[in-house]
Design a protein around this motif. Structure first.
Motif, PDB file in Angstrom:
ATOM      1  N   PRO A 173       0.836  -1.206   0.000  1.00  0.00           N
ATOM      2  CA  PRO A 173       0.000   0.000   0.000  1.00  0.00           C
ATOM      3  C   PRO A 173       0.868   1.252   0.000  1.00  0.00           C
ATOM      4  CG  PRO A 173       0.271  -0.739   2.236  1.00  0.00           C
ATOM      5  CD  PRO A 173       1.085  -1.689   1.380  1.00  0.00           C
ATOM      6  N   GLY A 174       0.270   2.401  -0.347  1.00  0.00           N
ATOM      7  CA  GLY A 174       0.961   3.660  -0.130  1.00  0.00           C
ATOM      8  C   GLY A 174       1.056   3.922   1.362  1.00  0.00           C
ATOM      9  N   PHE A 175       2.234   4.285   1.840  1.00  0.00           N
ATOM     10  CA  PHE A 175       2.446   4.397   3.287  1.00  0.00           C
ATOM     11  C   PHE A 175       2.028   5.738   3.874  1.00  0.00           C
ATOM     12  CE2 PHE A 175       5.215   1.077   5.477  1.00  0.00           C
ATOM     13  CZ  PHE A 175       4.707   0.052   4.702  1.00  0.00           C
ATOM     14  N   THR A 176       2.016   6.807   3.107  1.00  0.00           N
ATOM     15  CA  THR A 176       1.756   8.113   3.719  1.00  0.00           C
ATOM     16  C   THR A 176       0.321   8.227   4.232  1.00  0.00           C
ATOM     17  OG1 THR A 176       1.264   9.051   1.526  1.00  0.00           O
ATOM     18  CG2 THR A 176       3.513   9.308   2.369  1.00  0.00           C
ATOM     19  N   GLY A 177      -0.573   7.387   3.759  1.00  0.00           N
ATOM     20  CA  GLY A 177      -1.946   7.408   4.241  1.00  0.00           C
ATOM     21  C   GLY A 177      -2.213   6.425   5.362  1.00  0.00           C
ATOM     22  N   LEU A 178      -1.183   5.715   5.841  1.00  0.00           N
ATOM     23  CA  LEU A 178      -1.359   4.705   6.878  1.00  0.00           C
ATOM     24  C   LEU A 178      -1.077   5.277   8.263  1.00  0.00           C
ATOM     25  CD1 LEU A 178       0.400   1.563   5.306  1.00  0.00           C
ATOM     26  CD2 LEU A 178      -2.026   2.199   5.218  1.00  0.00           C
ATOM     27  N   ALA A 179      -1.870   4.823   9.238  1.00  0.00           N
ATOM     28  CA  ALA A 179      -1.593   5.163  10.635  1.00  0.00           C
ATOM     29  C   ALA A 179      -0.408   4.341  11.131  1.00  0.00           C
ATOM     30  CB  ALA A 179      -2.832   4.884  11.485  1.00  0.00           C
ATOM     31  N   GLY A 180       0.084   4.722  12.294  1.00  0.00           N
ATOM     32  CA  GLY A 180       1.273   4.059  12.819  1.00  0.00           C
ATOM     33  C   GLY A 180       1.117   2.561  13.016  1.00  0.00           C
ATOM     34  N   ASP A 181      -0.056   2.128  13.530  1.00  0.00           N
ATOM     35  CA  ASP A 181      -0.239   0.699  13.756  1.00  0.00           C
ATOM     36  C   ASP A 181      -0.323  -0.072  12.443  1.00  0.00           C
ATOM     37  OD1 ASP A 181      -2.648   1.836  13.077  1.00  0.00           O
ATOM     38  OD2 ASP A 181      -3.844   0.661  14.493  1.00  0.00           O
ATOM     39  N   ALA A 182      -0.856   0.568  11.393  1.00  0.00           N
ATOM     40  CA  ALA A 182      -0.929  -0.077  10.079  1.00  0.00           C
ATOM     41  C   ALA A 182       0.463  -0.213   9.472  1.00  0.00           C
ATOM     42  CB  ALA A 182      -1.837   0.704   9.150  1.00  0.00           C
ATOM     43  N   ILE A 183       1.304   0.777   9.657  1.00  0.00           N
ATOM     44  CA  ILE A 183       2.689   0.687   9.184  1.00  0.00           C
ATOM     45  C   ILE A 183       3.407  -0.449   9.900  1.00  0.00           C
ATOM     46  CG2 ILE A 183       4.925   1.874   9.167  1.00  0.00           C
ATOM     47  CD1 ILE A 183       3.421   4.497   8.734  1.00  0.00           C
ATOM     48  N   LEU A 184       3.228  -0.516  11.207  1.00  0.00           N
ATOM     49  CA  LEU A 184       3.822  -1.597  11.988  1.00  0.00           C
ATOM     50  C   LEU A 184       3.389  -2.959  11.448  1.00  0.00           C
ATOM     51  CD1 LEU A 184       5.250  -2.789  14.515  1.00  0.00           C
ATOM     52  CD2 LEU A 184       3.115  -2.412  15.756  1.00  0.00           C
ATOM     53  N   ASN A 185       2.090  -3.105  11.196  1.00  0.00           N
ATOM     54  CA  ASN A 185       1.578  -4.390  10.719  1.00  0.00           C
ATOM     55  C   ASN A 185       2.124  -4.738   9.340  1.00  0.00           C
ATOM     56  OD1 ASN A 185      -0.376  -6.684  10.970  1.00  0.00           O
ATOM     57  ND2 ASN A 185      -1.245  -5.719   9.160  1.00  0.00           N
ATOM     58  N   GLU A 186       2.201  -3.762   8.449  1.00  0.00           N
ATOM     59  CA  GLU A 186       2.718  -4.015   7.101  1.00  0.00           C
ATOM     60  C   GLU A 186       4.176  -4.472   7.136  1.00  0.00           C
ATOM     61  OE1 GLU A 186       1.701  -3.980   3.899  1.00  0.00           O
ATOM     62  OE2 GLU A 186      -0.392  -3.719   4.455  1.00  0.00           O
ATOM     63  N   VAL A 187       4.971  -3.798   7.934  1.00  0.00           N
ATOM     64  CA  VAL A 187       6.398  -4.119   7.983  1.00  0.00           C
ATOM     65  C   VAL A 187       6.638  -5.457   8.686  1.00  0.00           C
ATOM     66  CG1 VAL A 187       8.656  -3.368   8.848  1.00  0.00           C
ATOM     67  CG2 VAL A 187       7.062  -1.693   7.871  1.00  0.00           C
ATOM     68  N   ARG A 188       6.015  -5.632   9.846  1.00  0.00           N
ATOM     69  CA  ARG A 188       6.252  -6.858  10.619  1.00  0.00           C
ATOM     70  C   ARG A 188       5.651  -8.091   9.936  1.00  0.00           C
ATOM     71  NH1 ARG A 188      10.422  -5.245  12.888  1.00  0.00           N
ATOM     72  NH2 ARG A 188      10.333  -4.206  14.922  1.00  0.00           N
ATOM     73  N   SER A 189       4.488  -7.949   9.322  1.00  0.00           N
ATOM     74  CA  SER A 189       3.876  -9.093   8.648  1.00  0.00           C
ATOM     75  C   SER A 189       4.735  -9.552   7.483  1.00  0.00           C
ATOM     76  CB  SER A 189       2.468  -8.730   8.160  1.00  0.00           C
ATOM     77  OG  SER A 189       1.603  -8.472   9.238  1.00  0.00           O
ATOM     78  N   ALA A 190       5.258  -8.603   6.715  1.00  0.00           N
ATOM     79  CA  ALA A 190       6.157  -8.963   5.610  1.00  0.00           C
ATOM     80  C   ALA A 190       7.422  -9.627   6.145  1.00  0.00           C
ATOM     81  CB  ALA A 190       6.508  -7.717   4.806  1.00  0.00           C
ATOM     82  N   GLU A 191       7.930  -9.069   7.211  1.00  0.00           N
ATOM     83  CA  GLU A 191       9.139  -9.645   7.825  1.00  0.00           C
ATOM     84  C   GLU A 191       8.915 -11.103   8.202  1.00  0.00           C
ATOM     85  OE1 GLU A 191      10.732  -8.924  12.191  1.00  0.00           O
ATOM     86  OE2 GLU A 191      11.252  -7.217  10.894  1.00  0.00           O
TER      87      GLU A 191
END
Length: 328
Positions: free
Chosen positions: A196-214
């Protein structure tokens, strides 16, 4: 009294006495009468049970107050119903009765988090600082894997190592591809879970995107840390700080080959190679893609890669992976 009258009177008395004696004898020696059905009694006058009257327990009869209705019958042996079996109880198994179960070994600890230099914090890097006359070839994977076999074959034939930014979805769908990339000695990096585009994501959504991919990439057999690329290159100071806080350094690119546009979008093998050549500089980061164009199915980056490598070398440059960022 005449003698005849006396005799008649005496005979009558004798007969009467004999009859009395006979009656007494019959009364004394009369047999008992045969037992017959009980005499009816007035309704409610007897406490004795009948064939249709169940026997109540003594305690139930004692608890009923005089003049009140008896308690409702229950299905108990005392009430004349079917006995209710108490629930069976299973005694706890003793130590000798518990079967031995295999104990799973503890999960291995996660690999230590690679560190990156503090000088890279707050940046979305467009070149590899201090890399000298070297180029970093990078490949994003978020769609299909149509160009992967050709890319890996070319890199192996040319003796070049690259860096592969994988989405978690791609890694989960292509675990063999992840294994092939890692087995060939290439660097793997994080490109978010769902792109997803990151600038529209809240902090918890960014965390989930990064950690889930990891986690998805780790599960497929490679470690993406600490390199991250923003989907679509969309970032700002807030999102860069967020991925830095998760242990990642953000890496952009120097030149996008635009091979992903396909021939339907005006790109070609020649235009891909020309764009890389035009952006050539020390520490150049080249953005290419593994997947095919969704409209025409072309894999221009994979097809142009042999020419790209040859032209870079002809210009006097070598190749590095983005691990060169961590060696500073």
């Amino acid at each position: 009294m005449p003698a005849d009258d006396v005799r008649r009177r005496t005979l009558a008395l004798a007969i009467a006495g004999a009859l009395v004696v006979l009656a007494v004898a019959l009364a004394l020696f009369r047999p008992a009468p045969a037992a017959g059905p009980p005499l009816p009694t007035p309704s409610g006058a007897s406490d004795a049970p009948t064939a249709t009257q169940p026997i109540r327990s003594a305690s139930a009869s004692a608890d009923a107050a005089p003049g009140t209705a008896p308690p409702a019958e229950t299905d108990t042996p005392e009430a004349g119903g079917t006995p209710v079996e108490p629930p069976a109880t299973i005694p706890p198994a003793g130590p000798s009765e518990v079967p031995d179960e295999p104990v799973a070994p503890p999960a291995p600890p996660a690999p230590p988090l690679p560190e990156f230099p503090e000088t890279l914090r707050g940046q979305d890097l467009t070149v590899v600082p201090g890399a000298g006359p070297n180029v970093a070839l990078t490949f994003d994977a978020g769609a299909n894997a149509a160009g992967l076999a050709g890319i890996l074959s070319t890199l192996a034939a040319k003796g070049v190592a690259g860096t592969f930014f994988l989405t978690g979805n791609w890694a989960a769908s292509n675990p063999q591809g992840v294994a092939q990339i890692a087995a060939a000695g290439h660097r793997v990096a994080n490109h978010s879970m769902t792109h997803p585009g990151f600038t529209g994501l809240a902090g918890d959504a960014i965390l989930n995107e990064v950690r889930s991919a990891e986690q998805a990439i780790l599960a497929a057999g490679a470690d993406p840390r600490p390199l991250f690329r923003f989907p679509y290159g969309e970032r700002d100071a807030r999102t860069i700080a967020a991925v830095n806080a998760l242990g990642y350094v953000a890496v952009r690119w120097t030149v996008d080959t635009l091979g992903w546009k396909g021939t339907s979008g005006g790109a070609s093998v020649q235009s891909v190679a020309d764009r890389v050549q035009a952006g050539l500089q020390p520490g150049e980061i080249v953005l290419m893609h593994i997947g095919s164009n969704p409209d025409d199915g072309t894999t221009l980056d994979a097809d142009a890669l042999p020419q790209v490598i040859d032209r870079i070398r002809a210009a006097g440059y070598g190749f590095v992976t983005l691990d060169a960022l961590l060696a500073r």
